[in-house]
Design a protein around this motif. Structure first.
Motif, PDB file in Angstrom:
ATOM      1  N   GLU A  79       0.824  -1.203   0.000  1.00  0.00           N
ATOM      2  CA  GLU A  79       0.000   0.000   0.000  1.00  0.00           C
ATOM      3  C   GLU A  79       0.859   1.254   0.000  1.00  0.00           C
ATOM      4  N   PRO A  80       0.664   2.140  -0.980  1.00  0.00           N
ATOM      5  CA  PRO A  80       1.482   3.358  -1.041  1.00  0.00           C
ATOM      6  C   PRO A  80       1.108   4.410   0.000  1.00  0.00           C
ATOM      7  N   ASP A  81      -0.145   4.376   0.470  1.00  0.00           N
ATOM      8  CA  ASP A  81      -0.603   5.369   1.445  1.00  0.00           C
ATOM      9  C   ASP A  81      -0.084   4.975   2.826  1.00  0.00           C
ATOM     10  N   PRO A  82       0.729   5.788   3.482  1.00  0.00           N
ATOM     11  CA  PRO A  82       1.293   5.407   4.783  1.00  0.00           C
ATOM     12  C   PRO A  82       0.224   5.191   5.848  1.00  0.00           C
ATOM     13  N   GLU A  83      -0.863   5.967   5.791  1.00  0.00           N
ATOM     14  CA  GLU A  83      -1.927   5.808   6.784  1.00  0.00           C
ATOM     15  C   GLU A  83      -2.598   4.456   6.637  1.00  0.00           C
ATOM     16  N   VAL A  84      -2.912   4.078   5.410  1.00  0.00           N
ATOM     17  CA  VAL A  84      -3.535   2.780   5.156  1.00  0.00           C
ATOM     18  C   VAL A  84      -2.572   1.653   5.516  1.00  0.00           C
ATOM     19  N   GLN A  85      -1.314   1.809   5.146  1.00  0.00           N
ATOM     20  CA  GLN A  85      -0.326   0.777   5.443  1.00  0.00           C
ATOM     21  C   GLN A  85      -0.196   0.548   6.948  1.00  0.00           C
ATOM     22  N   ALA A  86      -0.165   1.634   7.706  1.00  0.00           N
ATOM     23  CA  ALA A  86      -0.063   1.503   9.162  1.00  0.00           C
ATOM     24  C   ALA A  86      -1.289   0.820   9.748  1.00  0.00           C
ATOM     25  N   LEU A  87      -2.472   1.149   9.206  1.00  0.00           N
ATOM     26  CA  LEU A  87      -3.712   0.544   9.692  1.00  0.00           C
ATOM     27  C   LEU A  87      -3.733  -0.962   9.425  1.00  0.00           C
ATOM     28  N   LEU A  88      -3.337  -1.361   8.244  1.00  0.00           N
ATOM     29  CA  LEU A  88      -3.321  -2.780   7.906  1.00  0.00           C
ATOM     30  C   LEU A  88      -2.309  -3.540   8.770  1.00  0.00           C
ATOM     31  N   LYS A  89      -1.138  -2.946   8.973  1.00  0.00           N
ATOM     32  CA  LYS A  89      -0.118  -3.616   9.777  1.00  0.00           C
ATOM     33  C   LYS A  89      -0.540  -3.744  11.242  1.00  0.00           C
ATOM     34  N   ALA A  90      -1.380  -2.827  11.706  1.00  0.00           N
ATOM     35  CA  ALA A  90      -1.826  -2.849  13.104  1.00  0.00           C
ATOM     36  C   ALA A  90      -3.052  -3.723  13.327  1.00  0.00           C
ATOM     37  N   SER A  91      -3.577  -4.335  12.257  1.00  0.00           N
ATOM     38  CA  SER A  91      -4.865  -5.032  12.362  1.00  0.00           C
ATOM     39  C   SER A  91      -4.778  -6.509  12.009  1.00  0.00           C
ATOM     40  N   GLY A  92      -3.627  -7.129  12.233  1.00  0.00           N
ATOM     41  CA  GLY A  92      -3.513  -8.555  11.965  1.00  0.00           C
ATOM     42  C   GLY A  92      -4.474  -9.361  12.814  1.00  0.00           C
ATOM     43  N   GLY A  93      -5.034 -10.418  12.214  1.00  0.00           N
ATOM     44  CA  GLY A  93      -5.976 -11.266  12.933  1.00  0.00           C
ATOM     45  C   GLY A  93      -7.411 -10.990  12.526  1.00  0.00           C
ATOM     46  N   PRO A  94      -8.369 -11.242  13.426  1.00  0.00           N
ATOM     47  CA  PRO A  94      -9.782 -11.095  13.064  1.00  0.00           C
ATOM     48  C   PRO A  94     -10.232  -9.638  13.036  1.00  0.00           C
ATOM     49  N   ASN A  95     -10.865  -9.264  11.945  1.00  0.00           N
ATOM     50  CA  ASN A  95     -11.470  -7.958  11.767  1.00  0.00           C
ATOM     51  C   ASN A  95     -12.915  -8.166  11.327  1.00  0.00           C
ATOM     52  N   LEU A  96     -13.636  -7.076  11.152  1.00  0.00           N
ATOM     53  CA  LEU A  96     -15.047  -7.198  10.795  1.00  0.00           C
ATOM     54  C   LEU A  96     -15.254  -6.880   9.326  1.00  0.00           C
ATOM     55  N   GLY A  97     -16.018  -7.733   8.644  1.00  0.00           N
ATOM     56  CA  GLY A  97     -16.395  -7.478   7.262  1.00  0.00           C
ATOM     57  C   GLY A  97     -17.895  -7.347   7.126  1.00  0.00           C
ATOM     58  N   MET A  98     -18.323  -6.383   6.333  1.00  0.00           N
ATOM     59  CA  MET A  98     -19.738  -6.200   5.996  1.00  0.00           C
ATOM     60  C   MET A  98     -19.899  -6.332   4.496  1.00  0.00           C
ATOM     61  N   ASP A  99     -20.857  -7.124   4.076  1.00  0.00           N
ATOM     62  CA  ASP A  99     -21.066  -7.368   2.655  1.00  0.00           C
ATOM     63  C   ASP A  99     -21.167  -6.048   1.899  1.00  0.00           C
ATOM     64  N   PHE A 100     -20.354  -5.884   0.866  1.00  0.00           N
ATOM     65  CA  PHE A 100     -20.365  -4.679   0.056  1.00  0.00           C
ATOM     66  C   PHE A 100     -21.579  -4.701  -0.854  1.00  0.00           C
ATOM     67  N   LEU A 101     -22.352  -3.606  -0.848  1.00  0.00           N
ATOM     68  CA  LEU A 101     -23.564  -3.513  -1.662  1.00  0.00           C
ATOM     69  C   LEU A 101     -23.252  -2.652  -2.892  1.00  0.00           C
ATOM     70  N   PRO A 102     -22.873  -3.268  -4.001  1.00  0.00           N
ATOM     71  CA  PRO A 102     -22.441  -2.490  -5.178  1.00  0.00           C
ATOM     72  C   PRO A 102     -23.573  -1.645  -5.739  1.00  0.00           C
ATOM     73  N   GLY A 103     -23.274  -0.395  -6.010  1.00  0.00           N
ATOM     74  CA  GLY A 103     -24.267   0.491  -6.600  1.00  0.00           C
ATOM     75  C   GLY A 103     -25.217   1.121  -5.611  1.00  0.00           C
ATOM     76  N   ALA A 104     -25.050   0.840  -4.329  1.00  0.00           N
ATOM     77  CA  ALA A 104     -25.937   1.424  -3.329  1.00  0.00           C
ATOM     78  C   ALA A 104     -25.736   2.932  -3.245  1.00  0.00           C
ATOM     79  N   LEU A 105     -26.805   3.645  -2.949  1.00  0.00           N
ATOM     80  CA  LEU A 105     -26.764   5.094  -2.809  1.00  0.00           C
ATOM     81  C   LEU A 105     -27.002   5.472  -1.355  1.00  0.00           C
ATOM     82  N   GLY A 106     -26.375   6.541  -0.917  1.00  0.00           N
ATOM     83  CA  GLY A 106     -26.648   7.046   0.416  1.00  0.00           C
ATOM     84  C   GLY A 106     -28.064   7.584   0.499  1.00  0.00           C
ATOM     85  N   PHE A 107     -28.753   7.293   1.589  1.00  0.00           N
ATOM     86  CA  PHE A 107     -30.137   7.738   1.761  1.00  0.00           C
ATOM     87  C   PHE A 107     -30.188   9.249   1.916  1.00  0.00           C
ATOM     88  N   ASP A 108     -30.970   9.895   1.080  1.00  0.00           N
ATOM     89  CA  ASP A 108     -31.196  11.342   1.144  1.00  0.00           C
ATOM     90  C   ASP A 108     -32.683  11.552   1.403  1.00  0.00           C
TER      91      ASP A 108
END
Length: 274
Positions: A79-108
């Motif tokens: 990862e080229p972004d240092p913030e993202v790289q640090a987050l990934l390196k600090a999060s080894g092990g179990p994390n939470l995943g939520m099913d990605f809803l492709p094409g979903a729109l934010g409720f307005d």
């Protein structure tokens, strides 16, 4: 029990959220929004996501499917972004995943509609879990295939940040004046009559059982993850019995004026403020 999958590729960050969740692909060929144990809010955010998400699903509300996502920190090396790289390196092990809803729109609320029954169920549920993050400022609702979906429950059950005061929090009132669905005449009484009897000790225990032990371990004042799960069940069970009568919906009082934009106040009151 939540399904366990392994993250295989980090795709992109979602910078709308303060915890910097990211889109990842997993070994089940699914795509997920991942929330990380190494994020600043800590593991209690993930605990709240699981308990509230699984409870919402059991009450018939639409929430993306959840999974435990195992992450190998080596993914962060590319990862080229240092913030993202640090987050990934600090999060080894179990994390939470939520099913990605492709094409979903934010409720307005100016573009989409919902009826008073559905609005009431969402407001009552948010009152139950003391959700402070479903306002017109940050709806945390998606519209996918024409239906409304609830997301982002990390800022709920704030009593779990201070367990000695949790018992007192069980009866605390809920101000829904700035709730994103307040302008849809939510039928809170009808929702309470429908949903409160369904929030049983068994139902809550099922939702709490889905939280991985690793996210509950070493909590001060509790000698085991199961003891902590029981504490969540007790507060929510007591709150479910009383919260229906302690929800405020509508324009705030003169001594605590609403900070909502004019269009919200107009829709709540039926006229523009003087």
């Amino acid at each position: 029990m939540l399904p366990h999958v392994t993250a295989t590729r980090y795709v992109a960050p979602l910078r709308e959220g303060g915890s910097l969740p990211g889109i990842v692909e997993a070994d089940d060929l699914g795509t997920y929004v991942m929330k990380f144990t190494g994020a600043g809010q800590g593991r209690k955010t993930l605990v709240a996501e699981v308990i509230c998400g699984q409870l919402a699903r059991r009450l018939g509300l639409r929430v993306p499917e959840l999974a435990v996502l195992e992450l190998d920190p080596v993914i962060g090396r590319g990862e080229p972004d240092p913030e993202v790289q640090a987050l990934l390196k600090a999060s080894g092990g179990p994390n939470l995943g939520m099913d990605f809803l492709p094409g979903a729109l934010g409720f307005d609320p100016l573009a989409f509609e919902t009826d008073s029954a559905e609005a009431g169920r969402v407001v009552w549920f948010d009152a139950l879990i003391n959700n402070v993050d479903r306002s017109w400022r940050n709806p945390n609702l998606l519209v996918w295939h024409g239906r409304m979906w609830l997301i982002d429950h990390g800022a709920t059950m704030i009593w779990h940040h201070n367990w000695p005061g949790a018992a007192a929090a069980a009866g605390k009132a809920y101000d829904a004046s700035d709730h994103v669905l307040a302008t849809f005449a939510p039928d809170v009484a009808g929702a309470a009559a429908e949903l409160a009897p369904r929030v049983t000790e068994e139902l809550l225990a099922e939702a709490a059982a889905d939280v991985p032990d690793a996210w509950l371990a070493d909590e001060p004042g509790f000698d085991s993850p199961d003891a902590l799960r029981r504490a969540y069940v007790e507060v929510l069970l007591e709150r479910a019995a009383v919260i229906g009568d302690r929800i405020t919906v509508g324009e705030r009082s003169a001594d605590k004026p609403s900070q909502a934009p004019e269009w919200v106040r107009v829709r709540l009151n039926g006229k523009a403020p003087q």
